[in-house]
Design a protein around this motif. Structure first.
Motif, PDB file in Angstrom:
ATOM      1  N   ALA A  49       0.865  -1.193   0.000  1.00  0.00           N
ATOM      2  CA  ALA A  49       0.000   0.000   0.000  1.00  0.00           C
ATOM      3  C   ALA A  49       0.891   1.228   0.000  1.00  0.00           C
ATOM      4  N   ASP A  75     -11.558  -3.028  -0.634  1.00  0.00           N
ATOM      5  CA  ASP A  75     -12.496  -2.056  -0.044  1.00  0.00           C
ATOM      6  C   ASP A  75     -13.299  -2.696   1.094  1.00  0.00           C
ATOM      7  N   ALA A  78     -10.755  -3.036   4.108  1.00  0.00           N
ATOM      8  CA  ALA A  78     -10.167  -1.871   4.782  1.00  0.00           C
ATOM      9  C   ALA A  78     -10.932  -0.575   4.546  1.00  0.00           C
ATOM     10  N   ARG A  82      -9.133   3.592   2.022  1.00  0.00           N
ATOM     11  CA  ARG A  82      -7.798   3.000   2.232  1.00  0.00           C
ATOM     12  C   ARG A  82      -6.789   3.476   1.192  1.00  0.00           C
ATOM     13  N   ARG A  83      -5.521   3.240   1.502  1.00  0.00           N
ATOM     14  CA  ARG A  83      -4.476   3.507   0.512  1.00  0.00           C
ATOM     15  C   ARG A  83      -4.590   2.535  -0.652  1.00  0.00           C
ATOM     16  N   CYS A  85      -3.186   0.026  -3.590  1.00  0.00           N
ATOM     17  CA  CYS A  85      -2.180  -1.035  -3.446  1.00  0.00           C
ATOM     18  C   CYS A  85      -1.647  -1.505  -4.786  1.00  0.00           C
ATOM     19  N   PHE A 117      -3.091  -3.511   6.352  1.00  0.00           N
ATOM     20  CA  PHE A 117      -4.053  -2.520   6.858  1.00  0.00           C
ATOM     21  C   PHE A 117      -4.365  -2.704   8.349  1.00  0.00           C
ATOM     22  N   CYS A 119      -5.837  -5.039   9.964  1.00  0.00           N
ATOM     23  CA  CYS A 119      -7.230  -5.450  10.185  1.00  0.00           C
ATOM     24  C   CYS A 119      -7.277  -6.651  11.119  1.00  0.00           C
TER      25      CYS A 119
END
Ligand code: PMV
Length: 321
Positions: A49, A75, A78, A82-83, A85, A117, A119
């Motif tokens: 990312a 999506d 995250a 999100r950034r 990738c 991320f 998560c």
């Protein structure tokens, strides 16, 4: 600053098949399924990312591909803010030809991305995310023997994969007879949609799956090879019967596919512990006890049209490298 992680995941092969959905948007299966995860057919995926990327990028086996499907899954994992990738993924086996590359691919993707991320790394939750990329991918998060639950809730929160037994419980081996390396004409997704929409046998197929799951779970718990052979071959043939009866009919098999099925049946009649399964493609997967794998490989390699044989034990679930 860029942050990256690399994960690997094995392909999985369903012994009780998934074929058809109760919800296409959330990719919820109409029935459960049960699979084995393979050690030797793997995807390795690096997710990086970076704030410098404007859009996601996907490199698959060295060539650039449409990143749309993986963006959707990232999506879900995250959030859309999100950034972006760069995802670099490679398989050590043929892609898109009925060898479950999408399963190991999405499992490795979500496992690496969860690390990037920060998560929740809970596999059950990751399986819910992976399922929305490819239904069978949920199962590749786990090793050994895995069951996918169809669930009943409309939001899909009870539709996840879970471990049944680790590979060590029953060290089966799989010999894959590749009869065609080409990408298949009709994807699993399109094939099951067509079967649902047009096959007069679709509902009959769905109605048998819960019973097959019970039989397979019990056979695995008892390491009862004959019982597992019977239910797995029946599940595969019923799935294909429903697909063959679609309009137009889905014919995934090549002549060598059918020759392999007969060869496996002949071996089993002669007392060799082996059975077959086939997914939405022309390859035959022969599942056997380890002491039979040399005989199985020898018999399948003698069949005209078998272009390659892959042999693998069962393996672990998705993991970081
Ligand atoms: O989830 P998909 O689109 O890879 O569909 C998988 C369908 C089969 O491989 C034919 C059966 C299965 O359960 O893996």
């Amino acid at each position: 600053m860029a942050k990256s992680a690399t994960a690997r995941a094995g392909a999985n092969i369903a012994l009780v098949k998934y074929w058809g959905k109760r919800d296409s948007r959330l990719n919820l299966p109409a029935a459960g399924s049960l699979s084995i995860t393979l050690a030797g057919l793997e995807t390795v995926t690096t997710v990086a990312a970076s704030p410098d990327l404007k859009a996601d990028e996907l490199i698959l086996d060295g060539s650039s591909q449409d990143a749309g499907p993986i963006s959707k899954v990232l999506d879900l994992l995250a959030g859309p803010q999100r950034r972006r990738c760069r995802v670099d993924s490679s398989n050590n086996f043929p892609t898109g030809s009925g060898l479950a590359s999408s399963a190991s691919g999405y499992a490795a993707l979500v496992f690496a991305a969860a690390q990037v991320f920060d998560c929740n790394p809970d596999r059950r939750w990751l399986s819910i995310i992976a399922r929305q990329g490819s239904g069978s991918a949920a199962r590749s998060l786990f090793g050994g023997f895995c069951e996918m639950r169809a669930g009943q809730r409309s939001d899909g929160s009870d539709c996840y994969a879970e471990a049944l037994f680790e590979a060590e419980h029953w060290p089966l081996e799989v010999v894959v007879a590749v009869t065609d390396r080409a990408r298949k004409d009709v994807s699993s997704r399109d094939g099951m949609n067509r079967t649902m929409a047009t096959s007069p046998y679709y509902q009959a197929w769905v109605d048998t799956v819960a019973g097959d799951l019970d039989l397979a779970r019990t056979a695995i718990a008892r390491r009862d090879f004959e019982a597992l052979a019977a239910v797995a071959e029946s599940s595969a043939l019923k799935m294909h019967a429903s697909a063959l009866a679609a309009s137009p009919g889905l014919l995934y098999w090549k002549p060598a596919t059918i020759a392999c099925l007969h060869a496996v049946r002949e071996l089993r009649s002669a007392g060799i512990p082996v059975f077959f399964t086939i997914d939405a493609g022309p390859q035959v997967k022969a599942i056997c006890l380890p002491e039979a794998s040399a005989r199985v490989t020898e018999a399948l390699s003698a069949i005209p049209g078998v272009v390659e044989l892959l042999q693998t034990p069962l393996g672990a679930g998705a993991r970081l490298v």
